[in-house]
Motif scaffolding. Structure first.
Motif, short mmCIF file in Angstrom:
data_model
loop_
_atom_site.label_atom_id
_atom_site.label_comp_id
_atom_site.label_asym_id
_atom_site.label_seq_id
_atom_site.Cartn_x
_atom_site.Cartn_y
_atom_site.Cartn_z
N UNK A 114 13.99 -10.33 5.14
CA UNK A 114 13.96 -11.79 5.25
C UNK A 114 13.09 -12.23 6.43
N UNK A 115 13.24 -11.57 7.58
CA UNK A 115 12.43 -11.93 8.75
C UNK A 115 10.96 -11.65 8.52
N UNK A 116 10.64 -10.57 7.83
CA UNK A 116 9.25 -10.27 7.50
C UNK A 116 8.68 -11.36 6.60
N UNK A 117 9.45 -11.77 5.61
CA UNK A 117 9.00 -12.84 4.71
C UNK A 117 8.87 -14.16 5.47
N UNK A 118 9.80 -14.44 6.36
CA UNK A 118 9.75 -15.68 7.15
C UNK A 118 8.50 -15.70 8.02
N UNK A 119 8.19 -14.58 8.64
CA UNK A 119 7.03 -14.51 9.54
C UNK A 119 5.71 -14.59 8.78
N UNK A 163 9.03 -19.64 -1.27
CA UNK A 163 8.28 -18.43 -0.90
C UNK A 163 9.22 -17.32 -0.43
N UNK A 164 10.25 -17.68 0.33
CA UNK A 164 11.22 -16.67 0.78
C UNK A 164 11.98 -16.07 -0.39
N UNK A 165 12.39 -16.93 -1.33
CA UNK A 165 13.10 -16.41 -2.50
C UNK A 165 12.22 -15.42 -3.28
N UNK A 166 10.96 -15.79 -3.45
CA UNK A 166 10.03 -14.91 -4.16
C UNK A 166 9.83 -13.59 -3.44
N UNK A 167 9.73 -13.64 -2.13
CA UNK A 167 9.50 -12.42 -1.34
C UNK A 167 10.72 -11.52 -1.33
N UNK A 168 11.89 -12.10 -1.28
CA UNK A 168 13.13 -11.32 -1.20
C UNK A 168 13.47 -10.71 -2.56
N UNK A 169 13.11 -11.37 -3.65
CA UNK A 169 13.42 -10.85 -5.00
C UNK A 169 12.52 -9.70 -5.41
#
Length: 170
Positions: A114-119, A163-169
């Protein structure tokens, strides 16, 4: 910070303000920047500037918002300096953490993902999400801090969460 502390912030000494708000300022900067050490450096620089102008800062209508805005601006300035831009390193090239405590539930891996996606989000989206979800700042105040409309705050939050949802899925 409690509303009683916020109301009394105008009469707080600089040391009391830092003791009360310092950890929250570091959390804010860590959410906006990729490197926790850089975040602490930015907050330290902001607090040094705030100390020099403490009379003006403490006399503001909302000293907490004033210093939060200083942190957001300092983080934005840091990103704009091309010489300090980070070069992303692929995960497979990173060294294994030494002495890491095993996380039975996988929460550590989820948090890192999650932090990687957030950054990886654009600066405005990341700023809005950190202020909204990490610092519980209302949209109107975020709009004031970033000098945008509340609609812009909401659209940045919507796009950032998508974007976070897409990255985490993945």
């Amino acid at each position: 910070m409690s509303s009683a502390v916020q109301e009394a912030a105008g009469v707080l000494t600089f040391e009391e303000f830092v003791a009360a708000r310092g950890p929250a300022l570091v959390r804010l900067a860590r959410g906006l920047l990729r490197d926790p050490d850089t975040a602490e450096d930015v907050v330290q620089d902001v607090l040094a500037k705030a100390l020099l102008k403490w009379g003006r800062v403490s006399a503001a209508d909302d000293p907490v918002a004033y210093v939060n805005r200083m942190v957001v601006n300092a983080c934005t300035s840091w990103w704009r300096r091309a010489a300090r831009r980070e070069r992303p390193v692929p995960a497979e090239e990173l060294p294994e953490p030494s002495g890491a405590v095993p996380d039975a539930g996988g929460r550590l891996a989820d948090r890192d993902q999650l932090l990687t996606a957030l950054r990886a989000l654009p600066v405005k989206q990341r700023t809005v999400l950190v202020l909204r979800y990490f610092e519980d700042v209302p949209d109107e105040r975020i709009a004031d801090l970033l000098d945008v409309t509340t609609g812009t705050v909401r659209s940045n939050a919507h796009r950032g969460l998508a974007a976070l949802r897409g990255a985490v899925q993945r």
